[in-house]
Each structure stands twice: as structure tokens, then as C-alpha cells.
Design an enzyme around this catalytic site. Sequence first.
Site, PDB file in Angstrom:
ATOM      1  CG  HIS A   1     -15.496   5.145 -28.888  1.00 32.27           C
ATOM      2  ND1 HIS A   1     -15.694   3.865 -28.489  1.00 32.27           N
ATOM      3  CD2 HIS A   1     -14.411   5.408 -29.235  1.00 32.27           C
ATOM      4  CE1 HIS A   1     -14.593   3.249 -28.325  1.00 32.27           C
ATOM      5  NE2 HIS A   1     -13.546   4.112 -28.802  1.00 32.27           N
TER       6      HIS A   1
HETATM    7  S1  FES Z   1     -19.058   4.236 -27.014  1.00 35.75           S
HETATM    8 FE1  FES Z   1     -17.610   2.884 -27.888  1.00 35.75          FE
HETATM    9  S2  FES Z   1     -17.242   1.665 -26.294  1.00 35.75           S
HETATM   10 FE2  FES Z   1     -18.806   2.630 -25.691  1.00 35.75          FE
END
Ligand code: FES
Lengths: 440, 192
Positions: free
Chosen positions: B157
Site C-alpha cells: 500500500h
Molecule cells: S503498506 Fe500496507 S502492508 Fe505495507
Amino acid sequence: MAHESTYQPSNGFAKWMDDRLPLMRVAHDTAINFPTPKNLNYWYTFGGILTFCLAVQIVTGIILAMHYTAHVDLAFASVEKIMRDVNYGWLLRYVHSNGASMFFLAVYLHMFRGLYYGSYKAPREVLWILGVIIYLLMTATAFLGYLLPWGQMSLWGANVITALFGAIPLVGEPLQTWLVGGFAIDNATLNRFFSLHYLFPFMIAGVVFLHIWALHVPGNNNPTGVEVKDKQDTVPFHPYYTMKDAFALTIFAILFAYFVFYDPNVLGHAVNYVEANPLVTPSHIVPEWYLLPFYAILRAITFDIGPISAKLGGVIAMFAAIAILFFLPWLDTSKVKSARYRPLYKQFFWIFVGVCLVLGWLGGQPAEGGYVLAAQIFTAAYFAFFLIVMPVLGLIETPKPVPTSISDAVLAENGRSHSDGSSGGGGAPAGATAAPDRNA
Amino acid sequence: MADANSAVTEAGEEPTRRDFLYVATGAFAAVGGAFAVWPLVDQMNPDASTRALASTEVDISNVAEGQVVTIMWRGKPIFIRHRTPAEIEESKAVTLDELPDPIARNANIDPAADAEDINRAASDSEKWLVLVGVCTHLGCVPLTNQGDFGGWFCPCHGSHYDVAGRIRRGPAPENLPVPPLEFLSDTRIRIG
Ligand code: FES
Ligand code: HEM
């Protein structure tokens, strides 16, 4: 059962048995002669289809378990062996993995049906709650089963979901360690997931039994939402609904077979054919399609709410999205059951279906930029349907006139006069088997 | 049946000897039941062989300057980074108000310590940085030497970590944690 028994033992042995263990009587009264509203449409066939799905998962699952090895070093290879070496192993596994999808497809249609016709309202609250319990057990079972092939998505999907428990204050971390049986997902986790994946479907079968019992006390709801008043409103379950259910099941089986034979991996993720590797994360972790709306809700909470961290807030929202269904019978304030006679509710219902579909789509998108904002808006809409629309609509909406009886509604639909009660007597099978649901 | 044998004590009545026996028996059975259930619950916790792996020793003599190696500890990846002087300087220049998570997250020091570079590096030698390689967002393994801050980048993410493993941008709430760590010699460390 709620109706009077009509079972007549046909021979001496049946009579002898009936006085000792009236099994045949129960079977006869539930599945043969059960008085069923004569106007049930095809949305009412998913109960039978769901029973079929459960049976398929149990039979294929028990067979897969004969060839499967629940060990981190062997699990992935044993599934490949099932696919390549075991006689018809490919078929059994594809039926099982696509069967999970078909099961969820059927359960979602079944639940939306209940939402449309107000089947959760008195006197069927317990029936509805048992249904929500079945649904919860199904999601748990599918989540547990998805770890078993020990592919990359198996491992990392389970990793994300078990990490959620770590968000709970104080007990979070010990709880997470306790659930996975180690400091990371490993052999202990795989073994316990297998054990529970085997157990849960039988628990589902138990709750299904209660669900059907709770159905047969008040009897079926129906598309008018008007309760059965007398014999004219009903037909015996067999042959009218056994045949209708069998026909619907056949159509459903064709769709099922299409996936199994022509596109068995379209609903899955290619990366799950790569063996699990705790050092490499796949770039995009997504659950199976049937859990995507809840995944979208989980990731929509990106802000802290007072003392609740964003991570914990997401977990709470995700579980609340299912838990809220338990309270549905009391959130809906309308006296009228069926959306047929609720012009405003009918529109909100379809908006809600759209909200769920969009949430599902968003759950499969990367959690960044505009997708996050959209997920937040649609999450708010999801909860607003239950917490605002349901209670308020019942108070402000003017329902359309509700027919006085099922029989009247069926006759009116078929262009015959309302008062002509005598000609419709006893059966009117046409209403039961042929009339498509014109108003729905 | 409001006779003398009744377990129900009516308002103002003295509890009887029998009431006491009922409550005592019930409490005893409940405690006994809890003891009987505990093994059923506790068997789910990490077993002795898993706990035995609670610490791991690593030889770091062949980790060259500028290199990062990944080893396993308790089933999780551990990043061991041999930092260059330039990386150390860069990290030291970062001020606390640039950090989304200003806490050190270092198991070896005071839990309230701030996330200055000195509190992130190994206590015995600032060129060594040892981190649990699990993104503090939802648990992916970040990629080494990637992202806008030269440390790690989590592809799941989009969380960016700097050369001291501190979260700089993205959804992860915390810095990558420093595990319990001990230098056994100049070239051997024990984790856990
Ligand atoms: S940014 Fe969501 S798990 Fe690493
Ligand atoms: C509610 C019913 C069930 C559902 C929804 C379900 C769902 C699933 C899912 C989603 C998978 C992963 C499929 C894959 O990608 O390979 C799976 C695998 C598996 N399931 Fe089930 N299952 C059910 C019942 C059962 C039962 C009763 C058994 C009996 C032991 C069983 C045994 C297995 C085995 C051995 C695997 C691993 C092999 C494989 O991955 O195909 N399942 N299940």
C-alpha cells in the site's frame, strides 16, 4: 412442526416404526406435504440450491482430505499431485474451489431475496439470525480453506487477516500469537486451519437444521409478504416445489459446470499457484471475490477515531458490516414486509445492491488515491442503509395497498376477479409453478 | 416452595447454611471447570519447539558495508543493514518533526525513547541496523533499497521507510521495530 401431520404409515412395519421413532413422519411433513405458499418465485429456490452446495463441498472436501497433506513442506505439492496424479483429482479440486464461489453466489442471492421481501421480520427473526450465523461460519470456513493449498495468496491473505487481531488493544498480540500458534503463520497454523476447515461445514449443517426448523414453524414468507391465511393460499411442497427447485438447481448446475470445465481459474488468483514464501510478498493482496466488499470496508478506515487507531477502526467496521445484519429485524420499522408494496424502499433496495457491488469492485483495487475516498463514501452508504434508511423509511413511506390474501394476489395477477374464491380452490398450481414474478 | 430448604433467600431473610453450600459448590465447580479448559486453550499457543527458536544467532562478518541481508527469526524476516557513513549522516540529519512516528520502537531501550538515529541503530555500533522486516501497516515484507527515502518501500500500500527503518510516508503507522539484540562478539549477534 407447525402444521398438522398428514402422514399415514403405509404398511405394518412403517406403523411399528412410527410408534417408536417417527422419522418417516417428520420427513413426510417437512419435505412432502409441507403446505407452502403457492406464489413462490425463483428467488425462493436458493434454499435448496444452498443445501446442494453444502453437500457438494462436504463430499468433495472429504475426498480431497484423503489426498491432501497439511504440512508446510508438502501441502503445495500435495495439491499439485491432486491436480496431476490423482484420478479425477483435478475435477474434485475444481469443483471444491469453484464450489465455494457458487456457494457464496447462492447465499448472496438468498440474502438479498430476504431483504427484498422482508423475510427477516416477525415472526421470522430467529430464522434470519440463524441465517446470518450460517453466513458467518461460511466466511470463516472459506477463509480457513484458502490457506490449505499453501500458495502465495493463501499465506499473505491469512497474514493480513490474522494481523488484524493484533490491532485489538492489550490482548491483540497474545491473541494473534494464540490464533496462529507461533510468531508467524507456519506449520502450526496450517494444521489447525485444516482441522477447523474440516469441522466448520458440519457445524454449518447443524445450524442449517435449526434454520429449516425455524422456517417450518411460521412457514415460508412469500413475494407478497402476506401471511398464509388458509388452505387456498398453499400447495403441498411435493411435487410443486420439489420440481421447481429441481429445475432451478439444474440451471444453477449448468453455470457451476461452466466454471469447472471451461474457466476453472478465472475466479482465483494466478499467484496462488506460486508456493508460499514468507520472505516475498505478492505486490497486490486481495481476497477471493466473495469477501471483497468487506475488504473494501476494512481498508476504508484510514483515519483515527478518538482513541481508536485507523487499523482497529477498520477491523471494527468490517465486523460491524456483518454484525449489523443481526439487528435488521428491529432496524426496519415498516409494517409492510414485501418491497412490492413499498415504493421508496424498493428504490433504496436497488441502490443498496449497487453499493455492495461497487464496494466489491473497490475491494479489488489498490488502496490509494481516489479509491480510498470512494471506499469511504460507499462504506458510509452501506451503514446508512441500515441505520438511517431502514428506520426512517418505515415511518415516512406510504405503502401501496397490500392484497388481502396470497390467493387474491395470485388471482389478480392472472387477470381473474378477486371475489372468485371458489374457482381458485385447493391448488391453482399455475400460480405456483408458472407465473414469473411480474412485480418484483 | 418457600420452605426452609429453598435456595432462594427472600429479602431480609438470613442466608441459610444450605445457601452457602450451594454457592460454594457452584464456585468450586466453576473453578474446576476453568482449570480443565485451560489445557484445551493453551495448546493453541506456540509449542516448545517454536519457543526454542525464540532466539537466533547470526554471523555478520561477511555482510559488506552498504549491504543488507535478510534472515529469519521466529518465522519473520529480519533485515540486517551494514550502513555506510553517508547513510548514517543522512539519517542523523533528520529531525523528529519530519517523522510520522517519533518513537524509537527499539526493544533494547526505554520504550518512550524518541526515534533519533542513535536510538534506532544497534547500541554497540551505529553502523549496524537490525529490523523486523514486517510492514507495520498490514504485514507485507518491504523491499530493500527502494522508495523515496532510500531505505525500504512496501509495495502493498505504498509505505516508504528511511535508512533507519523509520516510516516517512504512506499508511504504515509505526517505524519498523528493532528486535531484542545482543552483540556476542564483533561479528556475531543474537536476536531475541
Ligand atoms: S503498506 Fe500496507 S502492508 Fe505495507
Ligand atoms: C462450507 C463448505 C466449504 C467451503 C466454503 C470450502 C472452501 C474451500 C476453499 C475456498 C478452499 C481453497 C481452494 C483452492 O484454492 O484450492 C478449500 C480447500 C480445501 N478444502 Fe474446503 N470448503 C468447504 C468444505 C470442506 C470440507 C467439509 C472438507 C473436508 C475435509 C474440505 C477440505 C478441503 C481440503 C482438503 C482443501 C485443500 C485442497 C485444495 O486446496 O483444493 N472442505 N476449501
